[in-house]
Design an enzyme around this catalytic site. Structure first.
Site, mmCIF file in Angstrom:
data_model
loop_
_atom_site.group_PDB
_atom_site.id
_atom_site.type_symbol
_atom_site.label_atom_id
_atom_site.label_comp_id
_atom_site.label_asym_id
_atom_site.label_seq_id
_atom_site.Cartn_x
_atom_site.Cartn_y
_atom_site.Cartn_z
ATOM 1 N N GLY A 36 44.003 24.999 61.102
ATOM 2 C CA GLY A 36 43.655 26.258 60.446
ATOM 3 C C GLY A 36 43.873 27.425 61.379
ATOM 4 O O GLY A 36 44.287 27.263 62.524
ATOM 5 N N GLY A 75 43.267 32.122 61.673
ATOM 6 C CA GLY A 75 43.019 33.416 61.061
ATOM 7 C C GLY A 75 43.645 34.499 61.892
ATOM 8 O O GLY A 75 44.513 34.249 62.734
ATOM 9 N N GLY A 76 43.175 35.736 61.678
ATOM 10 C CA GLY A 76 43.772 36.846 62.391
ATOM 11 C C GLY A 76 43.449 36.873 63.869
ATOM 12 O O GLY A 76 44.198 37.432 64.667
ATOM 13 N N MET A 77 42.343 36.266 64.264
ATOM 14 C CA MET A 77 41.905 36.337 65.651
ATOM 15 C C MET A 77 42.163 35.065 66.445
ATOM 16 O O MET A 77 42.282 35.108 67.662
ATOM 17 C CB MET A 77 40.392 36.646 65.701
ATOM 18 N N ASP A 89 30.435 37.485 58.907
ATOM 19 C CA ASP A 89 31.664 37.135 58.189
ATOM 20 C C ASP A 89 31.425 35.932 57.279
ATOM 21 O O ASP A 89 32.231 34.993 57.234
ATOM 22 C CB ASP A 89 32.792 36.833 59.180
#
Length: 650
Positions: free
Chosen positions: A17, A19-21, A133
């Site tokens: 997986g 994400g943006g970070m 989040d």
């Protein structure tokens, strides 16, 4: 980074997986020999010292959390320029994947999931950890059904740093609280609002606010009333809707005071006496529709530089102005206000024209090009993100965000997560392991186990049960889901059939056994009296190896032979048998058999006679075996005499 080892301890195996970070990898802890999840910060954030400091501090704080519904953080470290966090590995799927696949979740299940999330938040808030989040993408559902909240710590680090440095707000705008959208201070009640959005999505199958851009969605969180859940799904009990409404009220002071308070409500909302309770009401807030900008340092400094005129200066200026100047100023100000209002209205209409909404088509499970065409046909814009998948074929859509029954403005973006297939890994080394270990290793890597995977083979060198050989060989690059594995497992030494050597001489037995790949155990040869064999060195038995049984090749067989004597209780005697031949008969065939302690139907006479004759027949008796003598003359049985042990006297 697959195959790389971090901190000399964590072997990255496959990307699961991202994400943006950060990017998340499944990895193996080589010290504790267990699977872990390793979150690696993207390189562009690794050079920001403030970010890294906050990230490490928050991650270490989250590591102190210990709760069954929180993904545990085991370690935080740095390897060169790579910053990483080691967490508990949860095998399963996300809540977002469940909603995308099934749509609205049954209310009972949704309430149970929300309660477990709320319990995790209550524990975190008690330890001064704010998630910031909460969204279905960060809720993991294990194969055992256990709910796990992940991405604690990094969410707070991201929010703190980006607000400080850019005066903007990052995160998942569909799950923002109004105070997050406004860029203000966030606290425990922001997590409660986000959980309310998650519960709303679970029971209705759709998000309460959507738009063509993050800004438009954020404005809806600030200004638009919440579409009531029971209008979307009338099957929702009023008690459950009340929880959602209280969690999503825009004024934080009207929300639940704590996650524990919301948890208590969730635990009782499905009781029969609560299902049809009165709908919750909140005071009307005239200020709720106003949008407030963030108060920045520049504003404060600007105010200081401008200064405030003193009362004396103001009175002196007023005294100097004629009366008509006041009238002109007021008239000009009012006129300017209407002109600016008119221009502003036209500018807003040009910047935000009315855009029709369209239904988001379901393309999950479709081939990539077909899915993109369907999204474009719906007047939406597809955005493809490629991900490795152990279960979805290459080029097929794993999931989409958003998914039906959501509506979007025309030209809004729909993200398609497209499978790149399984990632290639190095074939594990199975040789020398036992079959169960080899099978578990293959399953853990995603290989398919069939009836043809394991075959047995005889081996003189490898112990039974151990792997002799494998295909593909160890360390070869393979794709588990598409690779057929063949494993040879040792059956041990070859098996041969034990021959019957009873009655043979010792040398005859040695030859028979050698032909079958067996040996006589020279150290285990025993001699003893025998009724069966009066001659010495005749094999009596080969216990424990009976004739006909399977024996490992090369086995040394113990042998017991006769010593040429009968047992002490044997009675050895003889009896006369007279056979008459009549004149003119010629040759008469005579057959005499004896059954005694030496065995049954022993032929002692088999010849032709031309004259009457008496035969002396030897017999051996034991306490358990009497003797029987049969006389057959010219094919006719003449007698069947029995002699008992007790009838013979010495």
């Amino acid at each position: 980074m697959e195959g790389q080892r971090l901190g000399g301890r964590y072997q990255l195996e496959a990307r699961v997986g991202g994400g943006g970070m950060a990017i998340v990898y499944r990895a193996k802890d080589l010290v504790l020999n267990r699977p872990v999840a390793v979150k690696v910060l993207r390189s562009q954030f690794g050079t920001d010292e403030d970010f890294v400091t906050r990230f490490r501090r928050e991650a270490q704080a989250v590591a102190s959390l210990s709760h069954p519904n929180v993904v545990g953080v085991y370690d935080v470290g740095q390897d060169g320029d790579t910053h990483y966090m080691v967490m508990e590995y949860v095998e399963g799927y996300t809540l977002k994947e469940l909603i995308n696949r099934n749509g609205a979740i049954p209310v009972e299940d949704a309430v149970e999931i929300a309660a477990e999330i709320c319990d995790a938040l209550d524990h975190a808030h008690a330890n001064q950890i704010i998630h910031r989040d909460i969204k279905p993408h960060n809720i993991l559902i294990g194969k055992n059904g256990r709910i796990k909240v992940t991405d604690f710590g990094i969410a707070r680090a991201v929010t703190s740093t980006t607000i400080t440095h850019t005066n903007s707000v990052l995160g998942s705008v569909h799950y923002f609280s109004p105070e997050q959208a406004r860029g203000g201070i966030t606290a425990e009640k922001s997590d409660i609002y986000s959980l309310g959005i998650v519960l709303y999505e679970m029971v209705t199958g759709k998000l309460p606010f959507s738009g063509e851009s993050p800004i438009s969605v954020a404005l809806k969180h600030l200004q638009e009333p919440l579409p009531e859940p029971r209008q979307v799904n009338p099957a929702i009990p009023q008690s459950v809707e009340n929880i959602i409404l209280k969690a999503l009220v825009k004024d934080p002071t009207l929300r639940y005071g704590s996650a524990r308070e919301m948890l208590d409500d969730l635990e009782t909302c499905l009781l029969p006496e609560r299902l049809n309770e009165e709908k919750i009401q909140f005071p009307v807030d005239d200020e709720a529709t106003k949008a407030y900008p963030v108060i920045t340092q520049e504003m404060l400094e600007g105010q200081g530089r401008t200064g405030t005129p003193s009362r004396q200066e103001t009175e002196e200026e007023k005294a100097k102005r004629p009366w008509w100047m006041k009238t002109a100023l007021w008239t000009g100000a009012v006129g300017l206000f209407f002109v600016l209002a008119f221009l502003g209205f036209n500018l807003v209409m040009e910047l935000f024209p009315s855009v029709p909404e369209v239904d988001v088509p379901l393309v999950q499970g479709s081939e990539r090009t077909v899915a993109e065409q369907a999204i474009r046909a719906a007047k939406l814009v597809p955005h493809v993100v490629e991900e490795a998948s152990d279960t979805v074929e290459k080029g097929m859509v794993i999931s989409q965000d958003p998914s039906p029954p959501m509506k979007l403005k025309e030209n809004a973006v729909v993200t398609l997560y497209v499978s790149t297939g399984q990632e290639a890994i190095k074939m594990p080394n199975l040789v020398g392991t036992v079959r169960t270990v080899a099978e578990n290793e293959l399953k853990s890597k995603g290989f398919k186990i069939t009836d043809k995977t394991f075959t047995e083979k005889e081996s003189d060198d490898v112990p039974a049960g151990e792997v002799i050989n494998q295909f593909p060989p160890a360390d070869q690059e393979v794709v588990p889901g598409k690779t057929e594995v063949l494993v040879e497992v040792s059956k041990g030494k070859a098996q041969v059939t034990m021959p019957d050597v009873r009655g043979d001489t010792l040398e005859q037995a040695r030859i028979k056994l050698f032909k079958e790949g067996l040996l006589i155990d020279e150290t285990a040869i025993k001699a003893e009296p025998s009724y069966l064999y009066g001659e010495p060195n005749r094999v009596i038995h080969t216990l424990p190896y009976d004739p006909g049984m399977k024996v490992e090749k090369g086995t040394a067989i113990p042998v017991t032979v006769s010593n040429g004597q009968y047992p002490a209780d044997a009675k050895i005697t003889s009896t006369p048998v007279y056979v008459e031949v009549y004149p003119g008969e010629g040759e008469i065939p005579v057959k005499i058999t004896v059954s005694d302690a030496r065995g049954d139907n022993q032929v002692v006479v088999d010849e032709k006679i031309t004259e009457s004759r008496t035969f002396d027949i030897p017999i051996v008796l034991s306490p358990k075996k009497k003797a029987t003598i049969k006389v057959i003359r010219a094919g006719v049985e003449l007698s069947n005499e029995e002699i008992s042990y007790d009838s013979i006297m010495y």
